[in-house]
Design a protein around this motif. Structure first.
Motif, PDB file in Angstrom:
ATOM      1  N   GLY A  40       0.783  -1.226   0.000  1.00 42.70           N
ATOM      2  CA  GLY A  40       0.000   0.000   0.000  1.00 42.70           C
ATOM      3  C   GLY A  40       0.816   1.277   0.000  1.00 42.70           C
ATOM      4  O   GLY A  40       0.255   2.371   0.080  1.00 42.70           O
ATOM      5  N   GLN A  41       2.119   1.139  -0.101  1.00 41.46           N
ATOM      6  CA  GLN A  41       2.984   2.323  -0.102  1.00 41.46           C
ATOM      7  C   GLN A  41       3.934   2.283  -1.295  1.00 41.46           C
ATOM      8  O   GLN A  41       4.055   1.278  -1.984  1.00 41.46           O
ATOM      9  N   GLY A  42       4.619   3.413  -1.517  1.00 42.56           N
ATOM     10  CA  GLY A  42       5.623   3.456  -2.563  1.00 42.56           C
ATOM     11  C   GLY A  42       6.937   2.881  -2.076  1.00 42.56           C
ATOM     12  O   GLY A  42       7.175   2.777  -0.871  1.00 42.56           O
ATOM     13  N   PRO A  43       7.804   2.498  -3.004  1.00 42.07           N
ATOM     14  CA  PRO A  43       9.113   1.965  -2.614  1.00 42.07           C
ATOM     15  C   PRO A  43       9.949   3.001  -1.875  1.00 42.07           C
ATOM     16  O   PRO A  43       9.877   4.194  -2.162  1.00 42.07           O
ATOM     17  N   GLU A  44      10.757   2.518  -0.946  1.00 41.59           N
ATOM     18  CA  GLU A  44      11.692   3.375  -0.215  1.00 41.59           C
ATOM     19  C   GLU A  44      13.103   2.807  -0.370  1.00 41.59           C
ATOM     20  O   GLU A  44      13.311   1.613  -0.206  1.00 41.59           O
TER      21      GLU A  44
ATOM     22  N   PHE B  34       9.041  11.769 -12.669  1.00 46.68           N
ATOM     23  CA  PHE B  34       8.762  10.535 -13.393  1.00 46.68           C
ATOM     24  C   PHE B  34       7.378  10.017 -12.998  1.00 46.68           C
ATOM     25  O   PHE B  34       6.876  10.308 -11.909  1.00 46.68           O
ATOM     26  N   TYR B  36       5.843   6.078 -12.846  1.00 43.58           N
ATOM     27  CA  TYR B  36       6.068   4.651 -13.018  1.00 43.58           C
ATOM     28  C   TYR B  36       4.732   3.936 -12.836  1.00 43.58           C
ATOM     29  O   TYR B  36       3.864   4.383 -12.080  1.00 43.58           O
ATOM     30  N   GLN B  38       2.972   0.021 -11.962  1.00 41.06           N
ATOM     31  CA  GLN B  38       3.254  -1.301 -11.401  1.00 41.06           C
ATOM     32  C   GLN B  38       2.002  -2.164 -11.537  1.00 41.06           C
ATOM     33  O   GLN B  38       0.992  -1.906 -10.888  1.00 41.06           O
ATOM     34  N   PHE B  90       2.788   5.443  -9.763  1.00 43.19           N
ATOM     35  CA  PHE B  90       3.599   6.183  -8.792  1.00 43.19           C
ATOM     36  C   PHE B  90       4.206   7.417  -9.445  1.00 43.19           C
ATOM     37  O   PHE B  90       4.846   7.325 -10.501  1.00 43.19           O
ATOM     38  N   PHE B 107       9.376   8.263  -3.985  1.00 44.79           N
ATOM     39  CA  PHE B 107       8.105   7.828  -4.552  1.00 44.79           C
ATOM     40  C   PHE B 107       6.937   8.400  -3.765  1.00 44.79           C
ATOM     41  O   PHE B 107       6.986   8.522  -2.533  1.00 44.79           O
ATOM     42  N   GLY B 108       5.858   8.714  -4.479  1.00 47.68           N
ATOM     43  CA  GLY B 108       4.599   8.974  -3.820  1.00 47.68           C
ATOM     44  C   GLY B 108       3.997   7.680  -3.308  1.00 47.68           C
ATOM     45  O   GLY B 108       4.540   6.594  -3.529  1.00 47.68           O
ATOM     46  N   LYS B 109       2.859   7.791  -2.633  1.00 47.20           N
ATOM     47  CA  LYS B 109       2.240   6.601  -2.045  1.00 47.20           C
ATOM     48  C   LYS B 109       1.482   5.745  -3.062  1.00 47.20           C
ATOM     49  O   LYS B 109       1.056   4.649  -2.738  1.00 47.20           O
TER      50      LYS B 109
END
Lengths: 116, 117
Positions: A40-44, B34, B36, B38, B90, B107-109
């Motif tokens: 539920g989150q973006g990559p870190e 950017f 992206y 997924q 993203f 990255f955003g959420k």
């Protein structure tokens, strides 16, 4: 088309066990990244390599995580001991050694880790 | 500090209708931005990138995004949604390292796009 290879695709382990993930970047890519993506989150970003050297590991929990890229090609990310909160997708990416304006990162399919 | 905010966690559209996924950014420098995509159980694929050239950027699969400095926005659009567009998207900003060398991605959420038949 060249791809970033990762293995395994899925890993189930019990807490306190050790796990390792492998990544083979696109041939010729000097920069390699490991990311963690919680559901539920973006990559870190966890760690960034330039050739065999660590450029940034400020977000890597060094008490349990380690990463290496001994010959500047493929890389291994290890967790020991695994904790329940480590359950996530671990993504590897690579990019050519270009200036920041052309920093296109190519991602592998990831390793999904489940810690029981 | 650089950051991105994706304004919608979930967007649902009907097939054939326009898609709008919203993204605002914060950056001390002229950013590289950017988008992206997924798909389930797949890695991230680059849709398009903005690197201070033309403000309207065209990407793959009919997507495009417009960089608006005055609004600090980088919204993603597509004129007509297809079922295969259903995925997570993203918005990403490049963080320059000190000295302007190659940096990292923030990255955003994410925004989950659903496409109804």
């Amino acid at each position: 088309e060249a791809e970033v290879a990762q293995s395994p695709r899925y890993k189930i382990t019990e807490k306190s066990q050790a796990v390792a993930f492998w990544c083979d970047p696109i041939s010729g890519h000097a920069t390699l990244y490991w990311y963690r993506q919680i559901l539920g989150q973006g990559p870190e970003l966890l760690v960034q390599f330039q050739d065999e050297s660590v450029v940034d590991d400020s977000q890597l929990p060094k008490d349990r995580f380690s990463a290496e890229r001994l010959k500047g090609v493929d890389s291994t990310l290890k967790i020991q001991p695994a904790e329940l909160g480590d359950s996530a997708m671990y993504l590897c990416a690579s990019s050519l050694d270009f200036p920041v304006a052309k920093n296109i990162q190519y991602f592998g399919a990831g390793t999904r880790l489940s810690v029981l | 500090a650089q950051s991105v905010t994706q304004l919608d966690s979930h967007v649902s559209v009907s097939e054939g209708t326009p898609v709008l996924l919203r993204c605002n950014y914060s950056s001390s420098y002229s950013p590289s931005l950017f988008w992206y995509v997924q798909h389930p159980n797949k890695g991230l694929q680059l849709l398009l990138k903005y690197t201070s050239a033309a403000t309207l950027v065209k990407g793959i699969n009919g997507f495009e995004a417009e960089f608006k400095k005055s609004e600090t926005s980088f919204h993603l659009t597509k004129p007509s949604a297809h079922m295969s567009d259903a995925a997570e998207y993203f918005c990403v900003v490049n963080v320059m390292n000190y000295g302007g060398s190659q940096g990292n991605l923030i990255f955003g959420k994410g925004t989950k796009l659903s496409v109804k038949p």
